[in-house]
Structure formats: structure tokens, C-alpha cells
Design an enzyme around this catalytic site. Structure first.
Site, PDB file in Angstrom:
ATOM      1  N   ARG A  59     -36.531 -12.470 -76.291  1.00  0.00           N
ATOM      2  CA  ARG A  59     -36.070 -11.463 -75.422  1.00  0.00           C
ATOM      3  C   ARG A  59     -35.017 -10.383 -76.097  1.00  0.00           C
ATOM      4  O   ARG A  59     -34.823  -9.234 -75.915  1.00  0.00           O
ATOM      5  CB  ARG A  59     -35.582 -12.085 -74.142  1.00  0.00           C
ATOM      6  CG  ARG A  59     -34.967 -10.811 -73.342  1.00  0.00           C
ATOM      7  CD  ARG A  59     -34.983 -11.030 -71.484  1.00  0.00           C
ATOM      8  NE  ARG A  59     -34.775 -12.275 -71.287  1.00  0.00           N
ATOM      9  CZ  ARG A  59     -33.679 -12.947 -71.070  1.00  0.00           C
ATOM     10  NH1 ARG A  59     -32.449 -12.451 -71.379  1.00  0.00           N
ATOM     11  NH2 ARG A  59     -33.841 -14.142 -70.929  1.00  0.00           N
ATOM     12  N   TYR A 112     -38.780  15.503 -67.946  1.00  0.00           N
ATOM     13  CA  TYR A 112     -40.160  14.881 -67.731  1.00  0.00           C
ATOM     14  C   TYR A 112     -40.106  14.348 -66.239  1.00  0.00           C
ATOM     15  O   TYR A 112     -38.980  13.766 -65.793  1.00  0.00           O
ATOM     16  CB  TYR A 112     -39.953  13.795 -68.793  1.00  0.00           C
ATOM     17  CG  TYR A 112     -41.257  12.912 -68.747  1.00  0.00           C
ATOM     18  CD1 TYR A 112     -42.350  13.547 -69.112  1.00  0.00           C
ATOM     19  CD2 TYR A 112     -41.040  11.543 -68.287  1.00  0.00           C
ATOM     20  CE1 TYR A 112     -43.483  12.570 -69.119  1.00  0.00           C
ATOM     21  CE2 TYR A 112     -42.360  10.746 -68.226  1.00  0.00           C
ATOM     22  CZ  TYR A 112     -43.354  11.365 -68.584  1.00  0.00           C
ATOM     23  OH  TYR A 112     -44.683  10.458 -68.448  1.00  0.00           O
ATOM     24  N   ASP A 184     -33.615  13.719 -74.409  1.00  0.00           N
ATOM     25  CA  ASP A 184     -34.984  13.131 -74.889  1.00  0.00           C
ATOM     26  C   ASP A 184     -35.504  14.233 -75.797  1.00  0.00           C
ATOM     27  O   ASP A 184     -35.608  15.554 -75.836  1.00  0.00           O
ATOM     28  CB  ASP A 184     -35.850  13.537 -73.450  1.00  0.00           C
ATOM     29  CG  ASP A 184     -37.122  12.896 -73.592  1.00  0.00           C
ATOM     30  OD1 ASP A 184     -37.659  13.092 -74.741  1.00  0.00           O
ATOM     31  OD2 ASP A 184     -37.583  12.525 -72.596  1.00  0.00           O
ATOM     32  N   LYS A 209     -45.901   8.802 -77.853  1.00  0.00           N
ATOM     33  CA  LYS A 209     -46.048   9.925 -78.233  1.00  0.00           C
ATOM     34  C   LYS A 209     -46.369   9.977 -80.132  1.00  0.00           C
ATOM     35  O   LYS A 209     -47.118   9.219 -80.370  1.00  0.00           O
ATOM     36  CB  LYS A 209     -45.617  11.143 -77.727  1.00  0.00           C
ATOM     37  CG  LYS A 209     -44.953  10.910 -76.342  1.00  0.00           C
ATOM     38  CD  LYS A 209     -46.172  11.283 -75.556  1.00  0.00           C
ATOM     39  CE  LYS A 209     -45.918  10.712 -74.046  1.00  0.00           C
ATOM     40  NZ  LYS A 209     -44.775  11.266 -73.455  1.00  0.00           N
TER      41      LYS A 209
END
Ligand code: PLP
Length: 393
Positions: A59, A112, A184, A209
Site C-alpha cells: 500500500r 472537470y 489540473d 489520458k
């Protein structure tokens, strides 16, 4: 040696892998694991106390994930970088790092969409005051600052509608008031803009993306400067949005070819944008590299390139006409996400998703993500689509 490894194209090829540590294997192996064994109790005890200087549990990191994060940290010039299980989880980690109950956060109206929903449905629930601002406000953002303003969120160009923000005066205004800035940066990728080098505190990417680039995984990235590094790592470990090892491997493989993919897709996108600007069906092209496009001068000052995603505003069409166009495209398929090798088209009506900026009530836009297909084929597909739309109107 450092000089040779300093340029972006070389970094993309040589950073984030150490073949000599893996028996000469060129790529970092995919480590499928939860458990990472301690050789003795001395190390085990250090792991409990948080003083062991290596990964102690998957983790917290694996060699596969750490190699990707380290490569992105280099690209962003960051003090700390974490990779998350989606772009949205990167937004969540960054905002949760920077905010607490009672704080006021300024979010662009062009943010977004899922980030907006997170602000409205979750952050508000935890006592954060959310205010949306006109993305084109520039330095006048200072008038929106309140005593409890802690975050100025930036996204340039804006999602769907491609507003180019006047970042410099906004960053300066936030700095003067010790307000944390987050950007962003998905559209530009680490190649066309480096938020941290321009004084922004956090850089966020949906690596789903361009970074991954093959429409085959979900991934996010958050990077920050030294002042926020400890807090970012803490919040990341608590929220624990760990991507799996196969996705980390694929994201790093995508990153290796980012420069060539992006350069080609950017060239194709600009050519298509110019072609669309001359079409009678199109009233406005929102591609910032076009000299007549809104925000062109700002884009030129700010970014070192324009990627392959842009939008066009159409003259009035009915919903039936839009359906006639997009339902039968041969190459431009309809779907969320973008930045893959294949072209995508997305019709939308800005007036339906915005609360601050004004758009004509029924106007349709098309967002286009330009892939690696032949440019003439892409034009032919769009041309046939317009013909279908015009037959219905
Ligand atoms: C897609 C997208 C996100 C969210 O990324 P996911 O990987 O889909 O969670 C965030 N910001 C921008 C600008 C995006 O386009």
C-alpha cells in the site's frame, strides 16, 4: 552525466528504471504483491516505528509503482509525487491535502465535471465552503479572497470549453495571501507546462489520458513542492488510492512514448482545427494555437505546446441533427476520456453544466480528441458527419 540526462526526450527514455538492479532487465518488473518481507526483527521494528528507509507494505509502494512515481516527479520538478488509481482520485487527494473544515476554496466554473461533483457532494459535507469563479477572471480573483480562503484551484484550458486562464497574476495574488494553488494540468501534460516551476503548489494529472495514452487503464498523479510534500504523502497514505502493478507498468510504458505521440497528435489536431475553422457548420474553434482563437496570446505566453484535444462551437442544430452526425461516425467514436491513440468525439451543451459563464441555451459544441489515424480519413469522417447533420438541421 547529469547534463546528458537533463533534456525531456532523454528523461522519458532513461529515467525511472535501473536495469542493473533487475538482472539487466530493461523495464522495471511488475511486482504483484501485498507483503514485503523483513529480513529480521530489527527491520520489522523500524517499519512499525516508521523509520525503515524502504517500502514496507505494497500500500505504501512497490518498485513498480515507485519507478513510475519517480519518473513523473522528475518530469514535474517536484519534491513529492504520488500516483493514484484515477485522475479523479488525484484531484481528491490534492484537495483533501490542502483543505480542512471551515476553509473557503475557489474553483473555476470550467473545472472537470467529476471534480465539481466531489466539491459539491463531499467537500461541502465536511464543512468546506466552495465558490465557483469565472475562469477568465485573471488577477481580479484577489477580490474573491476571504479571510478563510485556503485554496485557489486552476485548470487551463478549462474542461470542455477550453478557456485559457491568465495564470501569472492569479498565482501572484494567491502567493501574496499565502493561499495554496492547485492546477489540473492534464491537457498540457508535463511536457507543455510545468506548474511547479511557475510557483503553483500542486500539479494534478489524469494519467488515464496522454500519459498512459492507450485507453487501457485509469491512473492519476499529484506532485507538489517541498512546502506540501509531507502533507501530500500523509493524506495519500490515509486515503490509499493505490493503483495496481499492471496499470503502473502500462502507464510507465505509455510515458516512454509520450513525446512522439503528443507531437504527432498535436500537429494533426492543429491541422484539423484549421480545417474546421473554414467549415460553414462551425462558428468558433476553441483551439488555443489558432491565432484567432480566444486566449491565443495567453496560451503562447504560458504553454510550450497545444495537445490534441479541442472543441468547436456549431451553428444552431437540433438534437436530431447532432445524433445524425455522431451516431454514424466511422472513426470518431463517442465516449468519455481522451488522449488515447484513437480519435473521439463528444457533443455537449455548455449551458447545461455551468453556473457562472454564459452560453446560448441550446448551442452544441463538439469536443474532439485527435488520435493517430490518417488526417485525410479524419477529415472525410467529419465531412460526412456534417453532411448528415445538414440533412436534418
Ligand atoms: C478525465 C479527467 C480527469 C479525471 O480523470 P479520470 O482518470 O477519468 O478519473 C480529471 N481532470 C481532467 C481535466 C480530465 O480530463
Amino acid at each position: 552525466m547529469a547534463g546528458i540526462l537533463a533534456k525531456t526526450a532523454t528523461k522519458l527514455v532513461h529515467h525511472g528504471r535501473e536495469p542493473e538492479r533487475h538482472g539487466g532487465v530493461v523495464n522495471v518488473p511488475v511486482y504483484h504483491t501485498s507483503t514485503i518481507l523483513f529480513p529480521d526483527y530489527a527491520d520489522c521494528e523500524k517499519a512499525f516505528l516508521g523509520t525503515l528507509d524502504r517500502t514496507i507494505y505494497a500500500r505504501y509502494g512497490t518498485e513498480t509503482r515507485d519507478a513510475l512515481a519517480e519518473m513523473l516527479r522528475e518530469m514535474e520538478g517536484a519534491a513529492a509525487t504520488v500516483v493514484t488509481s484515477s485522475g479523479l482520485s488525484a484531484v481528491v487527494v490534492a484537495l483533501m491535502t490542502a483543505l480542512k473544515a471551515g476553509d473557503h476554496a475557489l474553483i473555476p466554473d470550467s473545472v472537470y465535471g467529476s471534480a465539481r461533483q466531489f466539491c459539491d457532494d463531499e467537500l461541502k459535507r465536511f464543512g468546506v465552503e466552495i465558490e465557483y469563479y469565472d475562469p477568465l477572471i485573471g488577477g481580479e480573483i484577489a477580490a474573491r479572497f476571504k479571510p478563510n480562503t485556503r485554496v485557489l484551484y486552476l485548470e487551463s484550458p478549462g474542461s470542455l470549453t477550453f478557456e485559457i486562464q491568465d495564470l501569472e497574476p492569479m498565482i501572484a495574488a494567491a502567493k501574496a495571501r499565502n493561499i495554496t494553488t492547485l492546477m489540473d494540468n492534464t491537457w498540457a501534460t508535463p511536457l507543455y507546462y510545468q506548474p511547479l516551476a511557475h510557483g503553483i503548489d500542486f500539479s494534478i494529472h489524469s494519467a488515464t489520458k496522454y500519459i498512459a495514452g492507450h485507453s487501457d487503464l485509469m491512473m492519476g498523479v499529484v506532485s507538489c513542492n517541498a512546502a506540501h510534500a509531507k502533507a501530500l504523502k500523509r493524506t495519500y497514505h490515509h486515503l490509499a488510492p493505490c493503483p495496481g502493478p499492471d496499470d503502473c507498468y502500462l502507464a510507465q510504458r505509455g510515458l516512454r512514448t509520450l513525446a512522439v505521440r503528443l507531437e504527432h497528435q498535436a500537429r494533426q489536431a492543429k491541422a484539423l482545427a484549421e480545417w474546421l475553422a473554414a467549415r460553414p457548420e462551425v462558428v468558433e474553434v476553441r483551439h488555443p494555437a489558432l491565432p484567432d482563437a480566444p486566449g491565443h496570446a495567453l496560451w503562447k505566453r504560458t504553454f510550450s505546446g497545444a495537445s490534441g484535444l479541442f472543441a468547436v462551437a456549431l451553428k444552431p442544430y437540433s438534437k436530431a441533427a447532432i445524433s445524425a452526425m455522431v451516431d454514424s461516425m466511422q472513426l470518431f467514436k463517442m465516449g468519455f476520456s481522451w488522449g488515447g491513440y484513437e480519435s473521439l468525439i463528444l457533443p455537449f451543451q455548455p449551458a447545461k453544466v455551468r453556473t457562472v459563464s454564459q452560453f446560448p441555451a441550446d448551442q452544441f459544441f463538439l469536443r474532439l480528441s485527435i488520435g493517430l489515424e490518417d488526417l485525410d480519413d479524419l477529415k472525410a469522417d467529419l465531412e460526412q458527419g456534417f453532411t448528415r447533420a445538414n440533412a436534418v438541421r
